[in-house]
Design an enzyme around this catalytic site. Structure first.
Site, PDB file in Angstrom:
ATOM      1  CG  ASN A 113      -1.938  -1.148   1.147  1.00 51.73           C
ATOM      2  OD1 ASN A 113      -1.985  -1.860   0.143  1.00 51.73           O
ATOM      3  ND2 ASN A 113      -2.715  -1.328   2.201  1.00 51.73           N
ATOM      4  CB  THR A 158     -15.820  38.321 -30.875  1.00 56.35           C
ATOM      5  OG1 THR A 158     -16.587  39.241 -31.665  1.00 56.35           O
ATOM      6  CG2 THR A 158     -14.586  39.046 -30.352  1.00 56.35           C
ATOM      7  CG  HIS A 159     -19.997  36.513 -31.179  1.00 51.91           C
ATOM      8  ND1 HIS A 159     -20.873  36.096 -30.198  1.00 51.91           N
ATOM      9  CD2 HIS A 159     -19.478  37.698 -30.730  1.00 51.91           C
ATOM     10  CE1 HIS A 159     -20.908  36.985 -29.226  1.00 51.91           C
ATOM     11  NE2 HIS A 159     -20.065  37.964 -29.513  1.00 51.91           N
ATOM     12  CB  SER A 286      -9.363  11.754 -48.780  1.00 51.69           C
ATOM     13  OG  SER A 286     -10.419  10.959 -49.276  1.00 51.69           O
ATOM     14  CE  LYS A 292     -10.830  16.974 -47.815  1.00 52.26           C
ATOM     15  NZ  LYS A 292     -11.873  16.129 -47.215  1.00 52.26           N
ATOM     16  CG  ASN A 294      -8.358  15.423 -44.929  1.00 48.69           C
ATOM     17  OD1 ASN A 294      -8.856  16.369 -45.539  1.00 48.69           O
ATOM     18  ND2 ASN A 294      -8.631  14.168 -45.203  1.00 48.69           N
ATOM     19  CD  GLU A 299      -9.776  16.576 -39.040  1.00 48.07           C
ATOM     20  OE1 GLU A 299     -10.869  16.026 -39.154  1.00 48.07           O
ATOM     21  OE2 GLU A 299      -8.929  16.597 -39.953  1.00 48.07           O
ATOM     22  CE1 TYR A 326      -4.188   0.168  -2.688  1.00 53.83           C
ATOM     23  CE2 TYR A 326      -5.270  -1.827  -1.913  1.00 53.83           C
ATOM     24  CZ  TYR A 326      -4.658  -1.110  -2.920  1.00 53.83           C
ATOM     25  OH  TYR A 326      -4.511  -1.660  -4.170  1.00 53.83           O
TER      26      TYR A 326
END
Ligand code: ARG
Length: 466
Positions: A113, A158-159, A286, A292, A294, A299, A326
């Site tokens: 322990n 922003t946004h 891809s 492609k 990527n 991601e 424990y």
């Protein structure tokens, strides 16, 4: 039925564990990773046992040599881990005892322990130091990418709507700040990891005169003045996993920052933004669409946040219902902790490498940053300088924007007459506001994206990180 373990079941048990029980309860399949620290801990414990007269000099020498040999075999991949011996602690001790009779004395005054708490703390200490350096490298990669593109201006959002112009470097430095807070949290967390629990025994210490401070010193559990740091309550020490939890929460915040950065990178690499180009080696293709390219690293970085958060929640849940002290539940801490350190460390490294292999598309950035609407607020500040109240200025510029929209003209193409149709206060110099270079030179508050201020910040970070 598997062979009974010589260390945990001898005496009390008539038989070994059933095969399915051994499979269910083992941790060797993952906790073998603690071997180096388990051996270091055992050597320090043995040295202490010699110091207090439990081991002779010869016995200590045999034990140390035996453990070092085992360590070498593990490092060489020549050690056979046995599931029926449950975990890394028993695998090593049992092999040692087979080779060295004095090995049977090694576990004096110690329990698995406090041993496992020690091993995990030492292992994590090392991971924290590695991660701390890796975070610094990532920060440096961002500072360098910013410095290489020190003149590049992009719209700030922003946004996710265009707001005001910022230097590309300023945007990157925002993340450098975040990773710096992560770094500070990590170093703070280290202080609570770096406390030695050995000597707490199974729950209640020991009747033997163990020298806890000696062990702590041997294993580097010391403060700045070289004073040993040992846990102060045996019950807490064997059941506490706050230090692991804290690390996982620091990691969760770091993962969140990495994920936000990943999201920006993904947007920037899209044809719509086209602000950056990630080198081929750091992108993927891809299987179907030949055109492609990527941003899979970004991601996956975003995606891996889920498991880092998950590990934190798993640990919190694991701990919440445990009575003192424990409980075997605690064995479930390791895979969550290991997965967190592995995930966060690889991600920090690969994101840094990706950024080192990323170039900036200056033309696309310049086109986006030349949108005069980004300087609408500057036009309001112009009116404020002329003495207008800001609320009124905001309203007036809003009307100018509406007029430009109606006339289907960019803001900076309106004539003085048109501007004055909104408010007579506009002068000939109003359109000077739309000189982007001048506009950027004016933003010189601390922390603002001004030409000089961003350079100052880049220099500050370079100095700090070198
Ligand atoms: N493998 C165990 C763990 O990871 C070690 C401690 C076991 N202690 C015990 N009394 N069964 O937690």
């Amino acid at each position: 039925m598997s062979k009974s373990s010589p260390t945990s079941r001898s005496g009390r048990f008539a038989s070994g564990p059933a095969a399915d029980v051994a499979k269910f309860t083992e941790s060797i399949s993952f906790d073998w990773r603690l071997w180096r620290h388990d051996i270091m801990g055992s050597i320090a414990h043995a040295a202490m046992l010699h110091k207090i007269g439990v081991l002779t000099k010869g016995e200590l020498a045999q034990i140390s040599k035996g453990l070092e040999d085992i360590g070498q075999e593990i490092a060489d991949g020549n050690f056979e881990w046995k599931e029926e011996l449950e975990d890394v602690h028993m695998n090593i001790e049992s092999e040692l005892t087979k080779r060295v009779p004095a090995g049977a004395k090694l576990h004096t005054g110690r329990s698995r322990n406090d041993q496992v708490a020690l091993d995990v703390r030492m292992w994590l200490r090392n991971e924290i130091l590695e991660l701390s350096g890796e975070l610094r490298d990532l920060q440096m990669a961002m500072v360098e990418l910013g410095a290489k593109n020190v003149d590049v201006i992009i719209p700030g959002y922003t946004h996710l709507q265009r707001a005001q112009p910022v230097y590309f470097a300023h945007h990157l430095l925002a993340y450098v700040e975040m990773f710096d807070r992560d770094h500070a949290r990590l170093i703070d967390c280290f202080q609570r990891v770096n406390v030695c629990p050995l000597g707490s025994g199974a729950i209640a210490g020991s009747t033997l005169p163990l020298n806890r401070e000696f062990v702590a010193k041997q294993l580097g559990f010391v403060d700045h003045n070289d004073k040993p740091l040992v846990t102060q309550n045996s019950m807490d020490a064997v059941s506490d996993r706050d230090f692991a939890l804290e690390f996982c929460s620091v990691a969760a915040i770091t993962a969140m920052h990495l994920s936000r950065l990943a999201e920006d990178v993904i947007l920037w690499a899209s044809s719509e933004f086209h602000f950056i180009k990630i080198a081929d080696a750091y992108t993927t293709g891809s299987s179907l669409m030949p055109q492609k390219k990527n941003p899979d690293i970004a991601e996956l970085t975003r995606g891996k946040t889920g498991r880092v958060y998950g590990n934190l929640v798993a640990l919190l849940t694991l701990l919440k219902g445990l009575p003192m002290t424990y409980n075997r539940d605690l064995q479930e801490d390791k895979e969550r902790l290991f997965d967190t350190t592995d995930t966060i460390r690889t991600t920090v490294r690969i994101v840094g490498a990706m950024l080192e292999n990323t170039s900036v598309n200056k033309t696309a950035c310049a086109t986006a940053a030349s949108d005069p609407a980004l300087l609408a607020t500057d036009l309001a500040d112009y009116l404020v300088r002329k003495g207008m109240a800001f609320r009124q200025a905001h309203h007036a510029v809003g009307a100018v924007v509406a007029l430009a929209e109606k006339e289907n003209k960019p803001l900076n193409q309106l004539s003085l007459k048109e501007l004055q149709s909104v408010d007579k206060i506009f002068g000939k110099d109003a359109l000077d506001v739309f000189n982007l270079q001048k506009a950027m030179a004016q933003r010189n508050l601390v922390g603002a994206p001004g030409t000089n201020e961003v350079k100052r910040q880049l220099a500050r970070w370079k100095k700090l990180l070198k």
